[in-house]
Design an enzyme around this catalytic site. Structure first.
Site, PDB file in Angstrom:
ATOM      1  CB  VAL A   1     -17.348  35.408  18.899  1.00 42.68           C
ATOM      2  CG1 VAL A   1     -16.661  36.604  18.253  1.00 42.68           C
ATOM      3  CG2 VAL A   1     -17.066  35.376  20.406  1.00 42.68           C
ATOM      4  CG  ASP A   2     -23.040  34.754  21.616  1.00 47.58           C
ATOM      5  OD1 ASP A   2     -23.660  34.640  20.538  1.00 47.58           O
ATOM      6  OD2 ASP A   2     -23.281  35.668  22.428  1.00 47.58           O
TER       7      ASP A   2
ATOM      8  CG  HIS B   1     -16.034  41.463  16.032  1.00 46.19           C
ATOM      9  ND1 HIS B   1     -16.399  42.221  17.110  1.00 46.19           N
ATOM     10  CD2 HIS B   1     -15.677  42.348  15.070  1.00 46.19           C
ATOM     11  CE1 HIS B   1     -16.282  43.515  16.827  1.00 46.19           C
ATOM     12  NE2 HIS B   1     -15.849  43.612  15.574  1.00 46.19           N
TER      13      HIS B   1
ATOM     14  CB  THR C   1     -23.202  47.476  20.450  1.00 46.71           C
ATOM     15  OG1 THR C   1     -21.836  47.865  20.275  1.00 46.71           O
ATOM     16  CG2 THR C   1     -24.090  48.325  19.564  1.00 46.71           C
ATOM     17  CB  SER C   2     -20.380  49.918  24.759  1.00 44.21           C
ATOM     18  OG  SER C   2     -19.320  49.216  24.155  1.00 44.21           O
TER      19      SER C   2
ATOM     20  CG  ASN D   1     -27.085  49.743  24.809  1.00 45.41           C
ATOM     21  OD1 ASN D   1     -26.791  48.771  24.112  1.00 45.41           O
ATOM     22  ND2 ASN D   1     -26.274  50.214  25.726  1.00 45.41           N
TER      23      ASN D   1
HETATM   24  C1  BV8 Z   1     -10.116  46.947  12.286  1.00 44.91           C
HETATM   25  C2  BV8 Z   1     -12.350  39.813  20.422  1.00 44.91           C
HETATM   26  C3  BV8 Z   1      -9.383  47.673  10.119  1.00 44.91           C
HETATM   27  C4  BV8 Z   1     -13.507  38.924  20.185  1.00 44.91           C
HETATM   28  C5  BV8 Z   1     -13.129  42.001  19.801  1.00 44.91           C
HETATM   29  C6  BV8 Z   1     -10.644  53.861  14.536  1.00 44.91           C
HETATM   30  C7  BV8 Z   1     -10.476  54.654  15.669  1.00 44.91           C
HETATM   31  C8  BV8 Z   1      -9.926  54.109  16.839  1.00 44.91           C
HETATM   32  C9  BV8 Z   1      -9.529  52.787  16.879  1.00 44.91           C
HETATM   33  C10 BV8 Z   1      -9.688  52.013  15.765  1.00 44.91           C
HETATM   34  C11 BV8 Z   1     -10.237  52.544  14.613  1.00 44.91           C
HETATM   35  N1  BV8 Z   1     -10.296  51.541  13.676  1.00 44.91           N
HETATM   36  C12 BV8 Z   1      -9.812  50.426  14.210  1.00 44.91           C
HETATM   37  C13 BV8 Z   1      -9.423  50.673  15.478  1.00 44.91           C
HETATM   38  C14 BV8 Z   1      -8.805  49.690  16.387  1.00 44.91           C
HETATM   39  C15 BV8 Z   1      -9.770  48.735  17.017  1.00 44.91           C
HETATM   40  C16 BV8 Z   1     -10.764  49.513  17.864  1.00 44.91           C
HETATM   41  O1  BV8 Z   1     -11.893  49.748  17.495  1.00 44.91           O
HETATM   42  N2  BV8 Z   1     -10.379  49.876  19.069  1.00 44.91           N
HETATM   43  C17 BV8 Z   1     -11.281  50.602  19.962  1.00 44.91           C
HETATM   44  C18 BV8 Z   1     -11.428  49.826  21.249  1.00 44.91           C
HETATM   45  C19 BV8 Z   1     -10.789  51.994  20.136  1.00 44.91           C
HETATM   46  N3  BV8 Z   1     -10.463  47.939  16.017  1.00 44.91           N
HETATM   47  C20 BV8 Z   1      -9.905  46.908  15.441  1.00 44.91           C
HETATM   48  O2  BV8 Z   1      -8.744  46.591  15.664  1.00 44.91           O
HETATM   49  C21 BV8 Z   1     -10.743  46.129  14.459  1.00 44.91           C
HETATM   50  N4  BV8 Z   1     -10.066  45.990  13.212  1.00 44.91           N
HETATM   51  O3  BV8 Z   1     -10.776  47.947  12.430  1.00 44.91           O
HETATM   52  O4  BV8 Z   1      -9.375  46.684  11.152  1.00 44.91           O
HETATM   53  C22 BV8 Z   1     -10.508  47.479   9.149  1.00 44.91           C
HETATM   54  C23 BV8 Z   1     -11.572  48.381   9.109  1.00 44.91           C
HETATM   55  C24 BV8 Z   1     -12.596  48.216   8.167  1.00 44.91           C
HETATM   56  C25 BV8 Z   1     -12.535  47.162   7.275  1.00 44.91           C
HETATM   57  C26 BV8 Z   1     -11.487  46.272   7.346  1.00 44.91           C
HETATM   58  C27 BV8 Z   1     -10.476  46.435   8.290  1.00 44.91           C
HETATM   59  C28 BV8 Z   1     -10.970  44.741  15.015  1.00 44.91           C
HETATM   60  C29 BV8 Z   1     -11.939  44.745  16.131  1.00 44.91           C
HETATM   61  C30 BV8 Z   1     -11.783  43.455  16.929  1.00 44.91           C
HETATM   62  C31 BV8 Z   1     -12.961  43.121  17.690  1.00 44.91           C
HETATM   63  N5  BV8 Z   1     -12.794  41.960  18.540  1.00 44.91           N
HETATM   64  N6  BV8 Z   1     -12.775  41.075  20.703  1.00 44.91           N
HETATM   65  C32 BV8 Z   1     -13.776  37.995  21.306  1.00 44.91           C
HETATM   66  O5  BV8 Z   1     -12.892  37.334  21.807  1.00 44.91           O
HETATM   67  O6  BV8 Z   1     -14.958  37.916  21.644  1.00 44.91           O
HETATM   68  S1  BV8 Z   1     -13.995  43.359  20.350  1.00 44.91           S
HETATM   69  C33 BV8 Z   1     -15.206  42.961  21.492  1.00 44.91           C
HETATM   70  O7  BV8 Z   1     -15.909  44.202  21.580  1.00 44.91           O
HETATM   71  C34 BV8 Z   1     -16.255  41.946  21.071  1.00 44.91           C
HETATM   72  O8  BV8 Z   1     -16.101  41.389  19.832  1.00 44.91           O
HETATM   73  C35 BV8 Z   1     -17.513  42.778  21.132  1.00 44.91           C
HETATM   74  O9  BV8 Z   1     -18.536  42.345  20.320  1.00 44.91           O
HETATM   75  C36 BV8 Z   1     -17.021  44.126  20.731  1.00 44.91           C
HETATM   76  C37 BV8 Z   1     -17.920  45.253  20.908  1.00 44.91           C
HETATM   77  O10 BV8 Z   1     -18.353  45.337  22.241  1.00 44.91           O
HETATM   78  P1  BV8 Z   1     -19.894  45.375  22.500  1.00 44.91           P
HETATM   79  O11 BV8 Z   1     -20.505  44.248  21.771  1.00 44.91           O
HETATM   80  O12 BV8 Z   1     -20.394  46.708  22.219  1.00 44.91           O
HETATM   81  O13 BV8 Z   1     -19.973  45.003  24.063  1.00 44.91           O
HETATM   82  P2  BV8 Z   1     -19.774  45.937  25.344  1.00 44.91           P
HETATM   83  O14 BV8 Z   1     -19.560  45.046  26.508  1.00 44.91           O
HETATM   84  O15 BV8 Z   1     -18.791  46.978  25.114  1.00 44.91           O
HETATM   85  O16 BV8 Z   1     -21.166  46.674  25.502  1.00 44.91           O
HETATM   86  C38 BV8 Z   1     -22.352  45.977  25.848  1.00 44.91           C
HETATM   87  C39 BV8 Z   1     -23.483  46.986  25.829  1.00 44.91           C
HETATM   88  O17 BV8 Z   1     -24.689  46.283  26.038  1.00 44.91           O
HETATM   89  C40 BV8 Z   1     -23.393  48.046  26.926  1.00 44.91           C
HETATM   90  O18 BV8 Z   1     -23.639  49.323  26.360  1.00 44.91           O
HETATM   91  C41 BV8 Z   1     -24.507  47.682  27.910  1.00 44.91           C
HETATM   92  O19 BV8 Z   1     -25.121  48.817  28.480  1.00 44.91           O
HETATM   93  C42 BV8 Z   1     -25.458  46.971  26.990  1.00 44.91           C
HETATM   94  N7  BV8 Z   1     -26.302  45.947  27.673  1.00 44.91           N
HETATM   95  C43 BV8 Z   1     -25.977  45.105  28.684  1.00 44.91           C
HETATM   96  N8  BV8 Z   1     -27.022  44.271  28.953  1.00 44.91           N
HETATM   97  C44 BV8 Z   1     -28.012  44.611  28.094  1.00 44.91           C
HETATM   98  C45 BV8 Z   1     -27.561  45.672  27.274  1.00 44.91           C
HETATM   99  N9  BV8 Z   1     -28.347  46.247  26.336  1.00 44.91           N
HETATM  100  C46 BV8 Z   1     -29.574  45.749  26.168  1.00 44.91           C
HETATM  101  N10 BV8 Z   1     -30.078  44.714  26.895  1.00 44.91           N
HETATM  102  C47 BV8 Z   1     -29.329  44.134  27.879  1.00 44.91           C
HETATM  103  N11 BV8 Z   1     -29.843  43.119  28.599  1.00 44.91           N
END
Ligand code: BV8
Length: 244
Positions: A102-103, A118, A187-188, A212
């Site tokens: 979202v940045d 998002h 992404t994780s 990643n």
């Molecule tokens: C929805 C607020 C229906 C934003 C965010 C099915 C099964 C189980 C659960 C669900 C399911 N379907 C829906 C759900 C519920 C839920 C969900 O997924 N829950 C999970 C946690 C189990 N999903 C929802 O509610 C979504 N809605 O599905 O509605 C629908 C479906 C289809 C069509 C229409 C409707 C809504 C999701 C809401 C997301 N909002 N937060 C904010 O304030 O910023 S989520 C948050 O996580 C951020 O947005 C973020 O982008 C997102 C994902 O995280 P990542 O980007 O992966 O970041 P993370 O820190 O986890 O990982 C970073 C990675 O980078 C790591 O692996 C690391 O090793 C790596 N890394 C670090 N540094 C580097 C690097 N890699 C390379 N280079 C580097 N330098």
């Protein structure tokens, strides 16, 4: 980093490309990731801050968190990973960047064929009228900020339990369905629906490349998993692909 012949051939021969990014692409710009040792969710509970229920209960608390993140992000600049992705866009006629971030840093780096699925931390939405507008005020003068109509504004961000924008999701699925090369970067792979995109692309015939820092749930299943920093690997890959 050495790239295999297969990887460079697949990249050079691709006609339709989709790139999915997550918080890791912005980590080298200084934006905190969500999960992991330094992740935001270590210090803050997602269910207290990034849900519609949390906002209903305590809009001031939620806005204070977003105001803090906006202040932090306002000092961050795109890194070589963002720029490499923006340059990749020019190499392919058919290209889509899907970001969970979202940045706004991809846009700042010059990406144009982009879906911020998002939302965007620099946009606000009226809780009464639904109108979306840009808001770059840092820090916010009033928390929670108010719309001209008097209602509270909310961040134009998709919270847990909310649906993604239908047009964003349709455009993403269409692009995934026809792409022959798919990148999953920084992404994780845990937040749905984006977490299913890579394997969806693979099941529909695309060559899937992961970049990643750490292994993820799909690392073993993708065609190539490159472990390392996106800001280092992507410029090298882009250089390799731009050379004839
Ligand atoms: C929805 C607020 C229906 C934003 C965010 C099915 C099964 C189980 C659960 C669900 C399911 N379907 C829906 C759900 C519920 C839920 C969900 O997924 N829950 C999970 C946690 C189990 N999903 C929802 O509610 C979504 N809605 O599905 O509605 C629908 C479906 C289809 C069509 C229409 C409707 C809504 C999701 C809401 C997301 N909002 N937060 C904010 O304030 O910023 S989520 C948050 O996580 C951020 O947005 C973020 O982008 C997102 C994902 O995280 P990542 O980007 O992966 O970041 P993370 O820190 O986890 O990982 C970073 C990675 O980078 C790591 O692996 C690391 O090793 C790596 N890394 C670090 N540094 C580097 C690097 N890699 C390379 N280079 C580097 N330098």
């Amino acid at each position: 980093m050495e790239f295999t012949k297969e990887l460079t051939q697949k990249c050079k021969g691709a006609r339709s490309v989709v790139v999915l990014t997550g918080a890791g692409i912005s980590a080298e710009s200084g934006v905190p990731t969500f999960r992991g040792e330094e992740g935001l969710w270590r210090k803050y509970r997602a269910e207290e801050l990034a849900t519609p229920y949390a906002f209903e209960r305590d809009p001031k608390l939620v806005w204070e968190w977003y105001d803090w993140r906006r202040q932090l992000i306002s000092k961050c600049l795109p890194n070589p990973g963002h720029y490499a992705i923006a340059n990749l866009e020019a190499l392919y006629k058919d290209f889509l960047l899907i970001t969970q971030n979202v940045d706004g840093l991809h846009r700042k780096a010059g990406s144009k064929k982009l879906r911020e699925i998002h939302g965007n931390i620099w946009r606000v939405r009226c809780t009464k009228e639904g109108r979306v507008e840009e808001n770059l005020e840092v820090p916010l003068k009033t928390i929670p900020p108010a719309c001209k109509c008097g209602a509270i504004l909310r961040p134009h961000i998709v919270w847990f339990g909310e649906s993604l924008d239908m047009e964003d999701i349709q455009t993403s699925y269409e692009a995934i369905g026809k792409c022959d090369l798919f990148f999953t970067i920084g992404t994780s792979v845990v937040v749905q629906p984006a977490a299913s995109f890579a394997m969806m692309a693979k099941s529909m015939g695309a060559y899937v490349v992961e970049i990643n820092k750490d292994p993820t749930p799909v690392s073993e299943q993708v065609d190539v998993s490159l472990l390392g920093k996106a800001g280092e690997i992507l410029p090298e890959l882009e250089k390799e692909l731009s050379s004839t």
